[in-house]
Design a protein around this motif. Structure first.
Motif, mmCIF file in Angstrom:
data_model
loop_
_atom_site.group_PDB
_atom_site.id
_atom_site.type_symbol
_atom_site.label_atom_id
_atom_site.label_comp_id
_atom_site.label_asym_id
_atom_site.label_seq_id
_atom_site.Cartn_x
_atom_site.Cartn_y
_atom_site.Cartn_z
ATOM 1 N N ALA A 48 36.970 69.545 54.004
ATOM 2 C CA ALA A 48 38.405 69.347 53.798
ATOM 3 C C ALA A 48 38.880 69.941 52.477
ATOM 4 O O ALA A 48 40.068 70.231 52.318
ATOM 5 N N ARG A 49 37.958 70.149 51.526
ATOM 6 C CA ARG A 49 38.329 70.691 50.216
ATOM 7 C C ARG A 49 38.087 72.196 50.119
ATOM 8 O O ARG A 49 38.098 72.761 49.033
ATOM 9 N N GLN A 50 37.870 72.840 51.255
ATOM 10 C CA GLN A 50 37.663 74.280 51.241
ATOM 11 C C GLN A 50 38.949 74.989 50.847
ATOM 12 O O GLN A 50 40.046 74.445 50.997
ATOM 13 N N PRO A 51 38.871 76.222 50.336
ATOM 14 C CA PRO A 51 40.081 76.985 50.014
ATOM 15 C C PRO A 51 40.990 77.108 51.231
ATOM 16 O O PRO A 51 40.517 77.244 52.364
ATOM 17 N N THR A 52 42.281 77.057 50.992
ATOM 18 C CA THR A 52 43.234 77.118 52.099
ATOM 19 C C THR A 52 43.865 78.487 52.254
ATOM 20 O O THR A 52 44.737 78.683 53.083
ATOM 21 N N GLY A 53 43.437 79.453 51.437
ATOM 22 C CA GLY A 53 43.960 80.815 51.570
ATOM 23 C C GLY A 53 43.558 81.422 52.904
ATOM 24 O O GLY A 53 42.506 81.091 53.462
ATOM 25 N N PRO A 54 44.372 82.311 53.445
ATOM 26 C CA PRO A 54 44.106 82.869 54.781
ATOM 27 C C PRO A 54 42.895 83.785 54.842
ATOM 28 O O PRO A 54 42.390 84.062 55.926
ATOM 29 N N PHE A 55 42.406 84.262 53.685
ATOM 30 C CA PHE A 55 41.286 85.200 53.700
ATOM 31 C C PHE A 55 40.019 84.617 53.079
ATOM 32 O O PHE A 55 39.119 85.364 52.689
ATOM 33 N N ALA A 56 39.969 83.304 52.961
ATOM 34 C CA ALA A 56 38.751 82.685 52.436
ATOM 35 C C ALA A 56 37.594 82.949 53.396
ATOM 36 O O ALA A 56 37.755 82.916 54.615
ATOM 37 N N TYR A 57 36.419 83.242 52.832
ATOM 38 C CA TYR A 57 35.214 83.475 53.613
ATOM 39 C C TYR A 57 35.337 84.679 54.554
ATOM 40 O O TYR A 57 34.891 84.644 55.686
ATOM 41 N N ARG A 58 35.999 85.722 54.080
ATOM 42 C CA ARG A 58 36.095 86.976 54.832
ATOM 43 C C ARG A 58 35.439 88.096 54.037
ATOM 44 O O ARG A 58 35.336 88.034 52.813
ATOM 45 N N GLN A 59 35.022 89.145 54.728
ATOM 46 C CA GLN A 59 34.520 90.336 54.043
ATOM 47 C C GLN A 59 35.688 91.011 53.335
ATOM 48 O O GLN A 59 36.723 91.277 53.954
ATOM 49 N N LEU A 60 35.522 91.269 52.047
ATOM 50 C CA LEU A 60 36.629 91.816 51.281
ATOM 51 C C LEU A 60 36.100 92.488 50.023
ATOM 52 O O LEU A 60 35.211 91.955 49.354
ATOM 53 N N ALA A 61 36.637 93.661 49.683
ATOM 54 C CA ALA A 61 36.201 94.387 48.498
ATOM 55 C C ALA A 61 36.783 93.753 47.238
ATOM 56 O O ALA A 61 37.921 93.283 47.240
ATOM 57 N N THR A 62 35.998 93.742 46.177
ATOM 58 C CA THR A 62 36.447 93.169 44.905
ATOM 59 C C THR A 62 36.708 94.239 43.858
ATOM 60 O O THR A 62 36.983 93.916 42.701
ATOM 61 N N GLY A 63 36.609 95.511 44.230
ATOM 62 C CA GLY A 63 36.801 96.603 43.277
ATOM 63 C C GLY A 63 38.193 96.592 42.661
ATOM 64 O O GLY A 63 39.174 96.185 43.288
ATOM 65 N N GLY A 64 38.253 97.017 41.410
ATOM 66 C CA GLY A 64 39.537 97.095 40.736
ATOM 67 C C GLY A 64 39.866 95.891 39.880
ATOM 68 O O GLY A 64 40.915 95.868 39.221
ATOM 69 N N TYR A 65 38.991 94.898 39.878
ATOM 70 C CA TYR A 65 39.226 93.686 39.085
ATOM 71 C C TYR A 65 38.163 93.575 37.996
ATOM 72 O O TYR A 65 36.986 93.876 38.217
ATOM 73 N N MET B 41 42.659 84.622 48.592
ATOM 74 C CA MET B 41 41.455 83.860 48.919
ATOM 75 C C MET B 41 41.718 82.376 48.685
ATOM 76 O O MET B 41 41.089 81.513 49.300
ATOM 77 N N VAL B 42 42.610 82.080 47.760
ATOM 78 C CA VAL B 42 43.049 80.704 47.518
ATOM 79 C C VAL B 42 44.564 80.674 47.634
ATOM 80 O O VAL B 42 45.243 81.690 47.438
ATOM 81 N N ALA B 43 45.092 79.516 47.964
ATOM 82 C CA ALA B 43 46.533 79.351 48.109
ATOM 83 C C ALA B 43 47.113 78.696 46.858
ATOM 84 O O ALA B 43 46.379 78.265 45.961
ATOM 85 N N THR B 44 48.425 78.597 46.817
ATOM 86 C CA THR B 44 49.107 78.053 45.645
ATOM 87 C C THR B 44 48.654 76.637 45.327
ATOM 88 O O THR B 44 48.493 76.264 44.162
ATOM 89 N N GLY B 45 48.394 75.860 46.342
ATOM 90 C CA GLY B 45 48.012 74.471 46.125
ATOM 91 C C GLY B 45 46.558 74.265 45.760
ATOM 92 O O GLY B 45 46.141 73.135 45.443
#
Length: 299
Positions: free
Chosen positions: A188-205, A221-225
């Motif tokens: 229930a405490r997992q991130p609520t962002g729509p792209f949590a636990y998806r394959q995604l590039a982190t380049g540029g950060y 990956m995380v939402a405002t709340g």
């Protein structure tokens, strides 16, 4: 009981017809006895099945999810020569195991590796399934029990093995209560962002705690709340930066990788249950080590 029923029938006669009567009576008695035995046998089987259903829950649904998780793992380990677009032996991190466990209604309890007889590592993943029923249909609680499984695998799809195991019966934080309830709270405490636990590039950060926070927010990956806290990280190579952090109080690991093939791996995942309390960057670094071999880097 069959004998008394046969004797109460109208076929009993005296005199010249008594022989035929006895013949018919014997046939009827045999038929009734056979029928009664068959009914009793069927009733006994039905009673046994009913007893099993009442005393032991039906595990077929959760076992099917466990089999599905094993097949997903085999797919990840498929050699690239037989699966275009994949690297030889599979290339993924612990994040993939966590995502697959959650997809099949459970959580990763622990993960580790031991030296195998052939010299290579034998990896172990222990999971608890049954926390979330399959699909959207309502499933009775006693028809979908919580069960735990151990997966072992080495190099290639053929190496995956699955077996049942006894679930832990105490909370990982030492507090009184149910581990199942604790893990339900974790989900229930997992991130609520729509792209949590998806394959995604982190380049540029930037490979810093602030860069990690910017990545999580910018990539949704995380939402405002969601609350991100207790961030610590360290370099794990020229292009890789690993962090341990808490999202909504639950420990997560983040793998920031600037290499070209990084987008094929899940960058963010919940730490295994046995590491939720400690949540150290050292554990995160170990968890972020890729499985499999990349032929381009292996030569």
């Amino acid at each position: 009981m069959a004998a008394s029923v046969a004797e109460a029938g109208p076929d009993r006669q005296s005199g010249a017809g008594s022989g035929a009567g006895r013949g018919r009576g014997s046939w009827v008695r045999a038929l009734l006895f056979t029928t009664t035995a068959l009914v009793a046998g069927a009733t006994g089987v039905a009673g046994t099945l009913l007893h099993q259903r009442l005393t032991g829950p039906d595990t077929s649904a959760v076992d099917a999810q466990a089999a599905g998780l094993a097949q997903d793992l085999r797919d990840d380990l498929t050699a690239g020569f037989y699966s275009p677009g994949q690297t030889f032996g599979g290339r993924f991190t612990e994040g993939t195991l966590v995502a697959q466990a959650e997809e099949h209604g459970g959580v990763l309890l622990s993960a580790g590796a031991d030296q195998g007889r052939s010299g290579g590592n034998v990896h172990t993943a222990e999971v608890m399934l049954g926390l979330v029923p399959p699909g959207t249909d309502t499933v009775a609680v006693n028809a979908y029990p919580v069960r735990c499984y151990r997966y072992t695998f080495g190099f290639g799809a053929h190496s995956v093995d699955r077996s049942t195991m006894t679930c832990p019966d105490t909370r990982t934080d030492g507090k009184p209560g149910s581990l199942v309830a604790q893990l339900g709270e974790l989900l229930a405490r997992q991130p609520t962002g729509p792209f949590a636990y998806r394959q995604l590039a982190t380049g540029g950060y930037a490979h810093t705690p602030q860069g990690a926070t910017d990545f999580l927010k910018d990539k949704r990956m995380v939402a405002t709340g969601d609350t991100v806290s207790e961030i610590s990280g360290e370099a794990a190579g020229a292009d890789v930066y690993i962090l341990a952090l808490r999202i909504n109080g639950a420990c997560h690991y983040l793998r920031m990788d600037s290499s070209s093939d990084a987008s094929r791996m899940i960058p963010l995942w919940a730490a295994p249950v046995d590491e939720q309390e400690t949540c150290t960057v050292k554990q995160a670094v170990a968890a972020a080590t890729p499985y499999g071999i990349d032929p381009a880097k292996a030569g």
